[in-house]
Design a protein around this motif. Structure first.
Motif, mmCIF file in Angstrom:
data_model
loop_
_atom_site.group_PDB
_atom_site.id
_atom_site.type_symbol
_atom_site.label_atom_id
_atom_site.label_comp_id
_atom_site.label_asym_id
_atom_site.label_seq_id
_atom_site.Cartn_x
_atom_site.Cartn_y
_atom_site.Cartn_z
ATOM 1 N N LYS A 48 59.023 15.226 17.271
ATOM 2 C CA LYS A 48 60.600 15.991 17.703
ATOM 3 C C LYS A 48 61.239 16.186 18.662
ATOM 4 C CE LYS A 48 65.177 15.809 15.594
ATOM 5 N NZ LYS A 48 66.006 15.800 13.692
ATOM 6 N N GLY A 49 61.761 16.567 19.241
ATOM 7 C CA GLY A 49 62.462 17.005 21.138
ATOM 8 C C GLY A 49 62.973 16.579 21.140
ATOM 9 N N LYS A 50 63.630 16.817 22.525
ATOM 10 C CA LYS A 50 65.100 17.109 22.742
ATOM 11 C C LYS A 50 65.418 16.323 23.643
ATOM 12 C CE LYS A 50 68.739 20.127 24.488
ATOM 13 N NZ LYS A 50 69.111 21.519 24.667
ATOM 14 N N GLN A 51 66.687 15.197 23.634
ATOM 15 C CA GLN A 51 66.873 14.160 24.068
ATOM 16 C C GLN A 51 67.805 14.605 25.540
ATOM 17 O OE1 GLN A 51 68.279 10.766 22.101
ATOM 18 N NE2 GLN A 51 69.721 10.126 24.203
ATOM 19 N N SER A 52 67.247 14.496 26.896
ATOM 20 C CA SER A 52 68.128 14.515 27.557
ATOM 21 C C SER A 52 67.780 13.869 28.800
ATOM 22 C CB SER A 52 67.743 15.765 28.548
ATOM 23 O OG SER A 52 65.855 15.283 28.956
ATOM 24 N N HIS A 53 69.099 13.548 30.064
ATOM 25 C CA HIS A 53 68.984 12.559 31.225
ATOM 26 C C HIS A 53 67.081 12.717 32.116
ATOM 27 C CE1 HIS A 53 69.436 10.576 34.558
ATOM 28 N NE2 HIS A 53 71.142 10.497 34.352
ATOM 29 N N GLY A 54 66.966 11.347 32.446
ATOM 30 C CA GLY A 54 64.952 11.254 31.931
ATOM 31 C C GLY A 54 65.412 11.822 34.157
ATOM 32 N N SER A 55 66.088 12.257 34.630
ATOM 33 C CA SER A 55 66.197 13.143 35.880
ATOM 34 C C SER A 55 66.354 14.739 36.105
ATOM 35 C CB SER A 55 66.985 12.306 37.037
ATOM 36 O OG SER A 55 68.166 12.750 36.337
ATOM 37 N N GLN A 56 66.716 14.904 34.587
ATOM 38 C CA GLN A 56 66.584 16.406 34.158
ATOM 39 C C GLN A 56 65.799 16.922 32.581
ATOM 40 O OE1 GLN A 56 70.528 16.762 33.769
ATOM 41 N NE2 GLN A 56 71.066 17.855 36.210
ATOM 42 N N PRO A 57 64.387 16.525 33.349
ATOM 43 C CA PRO A 57 63.410 16.935 31.840
ATOM 44 C C PRO A 57 63.443 18.135 30.837
ATOM 45 C CG PRO A 57 62.363 16.595 33.713
ATOM 46 C CD PRO A 57 63.878 16.156 34.029
ATOM 47 N N TRP A 58 63.712 19.285 31.914
ATOM 48 C CA TRP A 58 64.019 20.495 32.486
ATOM 49 C C TRP A 58 64.894 21.211 30.954
ATOM 50 C CZ3 TRP A 58 64.571 18.731 37.021
ATOM 51 C CH2 TRP A 58 65.201 19.315 37.578
ATOM 52 N N SER A 59 66.003 20.298 30.820
ATOM 53 C CA SER A 59 67.491 20.090 30.315
ATOM 54 C C SER A 59 66.699 19.514 28.516
ATOM 55 C CB SER A 59 68.743 19.499 31.000
ATOM 56 O OG SER A 59 67.663 18.209 30.636
ATOM 57 N N GLY A 60 65.791 19.188 28.305
ATOM 58 C CA GLY A 60 65.388 18.667 26.858
ATOM 59 C C GLY A 60 63.900 18.673 26.774
ATOM 60 N N ILE A 61 63.219 18.344 25.794
ATOM 61 C CA ILE A 61 61.661 18.603 25.110
ATOM 62 C C ILE A 61 61.182 17.052 25.589
ATOM 63 C CG2 ILE A 61 60.534 19.412 23.915
ATOM 64 C CD1 ILE A 61 62.913 21.621 22.815
ATOM 65 N N ASP A 62 60.140 17.125 25.901
ATOM 66 C CA ASP A 62 59.850 15.391 25.440
ATOM 67 C C ASP A 62 59.126 14.891 25.096
ATOM 68 O OD1 ASP A 62 59.187 12.842 26.395
ATOM 69 O OD2 ASP A 62 59.195 13.340 28.880
ATOM 70 N N PRO A 63 59.041 14.060 23.756
ATOM 71 C CA PRO A 63 58.713 13.991 22.332
ATOM 72 C C PRO A 63 56.913 12.771 23.126
ATOM 73 C CG PRO A 63 60.389 12.933 22.484
ATOM 74 C CD PRO A 63 60.408 13.844 23.497
ATOM 75 N N VAL A 64 57.864 12.059 24.312
ATOM 76 C CA VAL A 64 56.265 11.486 25.221
ATOM 77 C C VAL A 64 55.395 12.097 25.222
ATOM 78 C CG1 VAL A 64 55.916 9.584 26.410
ATOM 79 C CG2 VAL A 64 58.038 9.276 25.376
ATOM 80 N N VAL A 65 55.919 13.009 26.291
ATOM 81 C CA VAL A 65 54.200 14.380 26.897
ATOM 82 C C VAL A 65 54.291 14.550 25.655
ATOM 83 C CG1 VAL A 65 53.854 16.167 28.661
ATOM 84 C CG2 VAL A 65 55.347 14.376 29.013
ATOM 85 N N VAL A 66 54.564 15.447 24.342
ATOM 86 C CA VAL A 66 54.209 15.744 23.657
ATOM 87 C C VAL A 66 52.972 15.138 22.975
ATOM 88 C CG1 VAL A 66 54.040 16.930 21.567
ATOM 89 C CG2 VAL A 66 55.525 18.163 23.730
ATOM 90 N N ALA A 67 53.075 13.739 22.779
ATOM 91 C CA ALA A 67 52.364 12.912 22.009
ATOM 92 C C ALA A 67 51.013 12.332 22.889
ATOM 93 C CB ALA A 67 53.181 11.859 21.414
ATOM 94 N N ALA A 68 51.161 12.603 23.930
ATOM 95 C CA ALA A 68 50.232 12.128 25.190
ATOM 96 C C ALA A 68 48.996 13.446 24.840
ATOM 97 C CB ALA A 68 50.415 11.922 26.313
ATOM 98 N N GLN A 69 49.522 14.473 24.729
ATOM 99 C CA GLN A 69 48.932 15.812 24.532
ATOM 100 C C GLN A 69 48.318 15.943 22.614
ATOM 101 O OE1 GLN A 69 51.488 19.046 25.574
ATOM 102 N NE2 GLN A 69 50.816 18.504 27.341
ATOM 103 N N ILE A 70 48.774 15.502 22.410
ATOM 104 C CA ILE A 70 48.583 15.384 20.687
ATOM 105 C C ILE A 70 47.467 14.182 20.713
ATOM 106 C CG2 ILE A 70 49.008 14.405 18.598
ATOM 107 C CD1 ILE A 70 51.568 15.432 18.864
ATOM 108 N N ILE A 71 47.481 13.260 21.351
ATOM 109 C CA ILE A 71 46.425 11.630 21.279
ATOM 110 C C ILE A 71 45.391 12.394 21.776
ATOM 111 C CG2 ILE A 71 45.843 9.849 22.812
ATOM 112 C CD1 ILE A 71 49.362 8.863 22.199
ATOM 113 N N GLN A 72 44.900 13.459 22.863
ATOM 114 C CA GLN A 72 43.973 13.725 23.319
ATOM 115 C C GLN A 72 42.887 14.661 22.919
ATOM 116 O OE1 GLN A 72 43.814 12.016 26.464
ATOM 117 N NE2 GLN A 72 42.382 13.006 27.470
ATOM 118 N N GLY A 73 44.439 15.936 22.262
ATOM 119 C CA GLY A 73 43.975 16.995 20.562
ATOM 120 C C GLY A 73 43.264 16.157 19.940
#
Length: 432
Positions: A225-250
């Motif tokens: 669970k992250g924080k939803q935001s506009h795709g053009s402003q990732p700094w205003s949210g928390i991207d669960p897709v990127v987090v998930a990619a890091q978890i998969i690598q982990g």
């Protein structure tokens, strides 16, 4: 092998295993019928917990033999009991009976054209793992042993188990439900044997392994669970897709850098990811699912703990949260070493010593593993690959091109029968 067993084995006279009188003749007599049964079952497969016609076919044949037959166990399971003419132990032989939601591509005269409902979806159905051969072999074994009833030392319990591939949705099923409903009791089973056809082993050959032979199967889900935001402003949210990619690598570093792979293999696979509704919206939540395979119970628990820590801490580092849940579908399939040592000569006598070889362990899973909690268990593999086929080119199980040469199913019958006749004389060598 323990010290006591080594001494007992050393004291045994060196001699060939005697084949029960008329066994080979009786197996040869039933061979064509076994192939016909297999093809009939193959043409009309049924999914897990829905094996209604299959179980009716099995029960009808067993009743015709005059056996004591129980139906409706674990929904569609069938159990038959044969009481031998001599005193002795209770031996169980098990076959699984369910098919898979797979389309059959092979051009066979008995090809499956059937379909069924699976979780609300219409799917093709195929015996893409060879359970049809297991049914036919055990039916043939029941017929041969019934004809030799007076010479059998003890009791034989024939177990035809549904839902080995896993019951649908949240239903109960398979070996755990069979055991829960008393299949290993009344009479209590002293030892259990099972076999599995293999599409990449030559017909008539047997492969076995002492100790851990097939992996545990855990299914896991990670909710990020992250924080939803506009795709053009990732700094205003928390991207669960990127987090998930890091978890998969982990998770993969748990395999490659944290697990003692010289002790036993570990596999962690993410097979499903779902998140988001539009390409220009960073979603709030992501769900991924996968499977874990281990061949050592301690390693299994260790991997579970490491996955939880990895998922939670990687998510925390990005300001997200991750919740891991794990559902154990099967345990490690473990062949009792003393049972393997005691009964291997019988398998070699039945199949031919040159046709029997020790195998590597496999990361495939089997719910036969649960029976081993109740009695010493021995699970082995029977070849179903044409002799002129290259193993690397033979289609794998659970695929549309899966193919079994059924011309030597009689070897499975021969082995099962030999085990039944010989176990009573070897039971003192078996430790639980």
């Amino acid at each position: 092998m323990n010290y006591r067993l080594m001494i007992l084995l050393a004291m045994l006279p060196v001699m060939a295993i005697a084949q029960p009188k008329d066994l080979e003749k009786n197996v040869a007599h039933i061979k064509d019928s076994v192939i016909a049964w297999r093809r009939q079952i193959h043409q009309h497969p049924e999914l897990s917990n829905r094996e209604f016609h299959t179980s009716a076919f099995i029960a009808a044949h067993l009743k015709k033999l005059g056996l004591e037959v129980q139906t409706g166990i674990a929904k569609t399971g069938v159990v038959a009991i044969l009481k031998g003419g001599k005193p002795g132990p209770v031996i169980a032989l098990r076959a699984d009976i369910d098919a898979l939601p797979v389309y059959e591509r092979a051009n066979l005269s008995f090809k499956s054209l059937d379909s069924a409902d699976y979780l609300g979806q219409k799917v093709p159905v195929m015996h893409a793992c060879g359970h049809d051969t297991h049914i036919a072999i055990l039916l043939g074994t029941a017929e041969v042993l019934t004809a030799m009833k007076k010479d059998i030392p003890g009791t034989v319990k024939f177990i035809f188990q549904p839902a080995e591939e896993g019951p649908p949705g949240t239903e109960e099923g398979g070996a755990p439900l069979m055991i829960k409903e008393g299949v290993m009791d009344n009479p209590k089973v002293d030892a259990i044997f099972g076999l599995h056809i293999n599409s990449q082993t030559p017909i008539g050959h047997i492969k076995y392994k002492s100790g851990s032979v097939m992996a545990s199967s855990d299914w896991f889900t990670v909710k990020v669970k992250g924080k939803q935001s506009h795709g053009s402003q990732p700094w205003s949210g928390i991207d669960p897709v990127v987090v998930a990619a890091q978890i998969i690598q982990g998770f993969q570093t748990i395999v490659s850098r944290q697990s003692e792979l010289t002790k036993a293999p570990v596999v962690i696979t993410v097979g499903k990811i779902h998140s988001g509704v539009r390409s220009n919206i960073i979603p709030e939540e992501l769900i991924m699912e996968g499977t874990i395979r281990t061949l050592d119970t301690k390693m299994q628990k260790d991997v579970h703990a490491r996955m939880k820590l990895t998922a939670e801490k990687i998510a925390e580092a990005s300001g997200a949260t991750a919740e891991l849940s794990i559902d154990t579908k099967t345990k490690v399939t473990y062949n009792n070493p003393s049972l393997v040592s005691a009964m291997l000569p019988s398998i070699e006598a039945a199949a031919g010593k040159q046709q029997v070889a020790e195998a590597d362990w496999t990361t495939g899973a089997e719910d036969f593993s649960f029976y081993g909690d109740k009695a010493p268990a021995f699970f082995f593999f029977l070849g179903g690959m044409p002799l002129n086929q290259e193993p690397s080119k033979a289609a794998a199980h659970h695929t549309p091109d899966f193919y079994i040469d059924d011309s030597r199913l009689d070897v499975g019958i021969q082995v099962f029968c030999q085990l039944v006749f010989d176990y009573a004389g070897k039971s003192a060598l078996v430790t639980k």
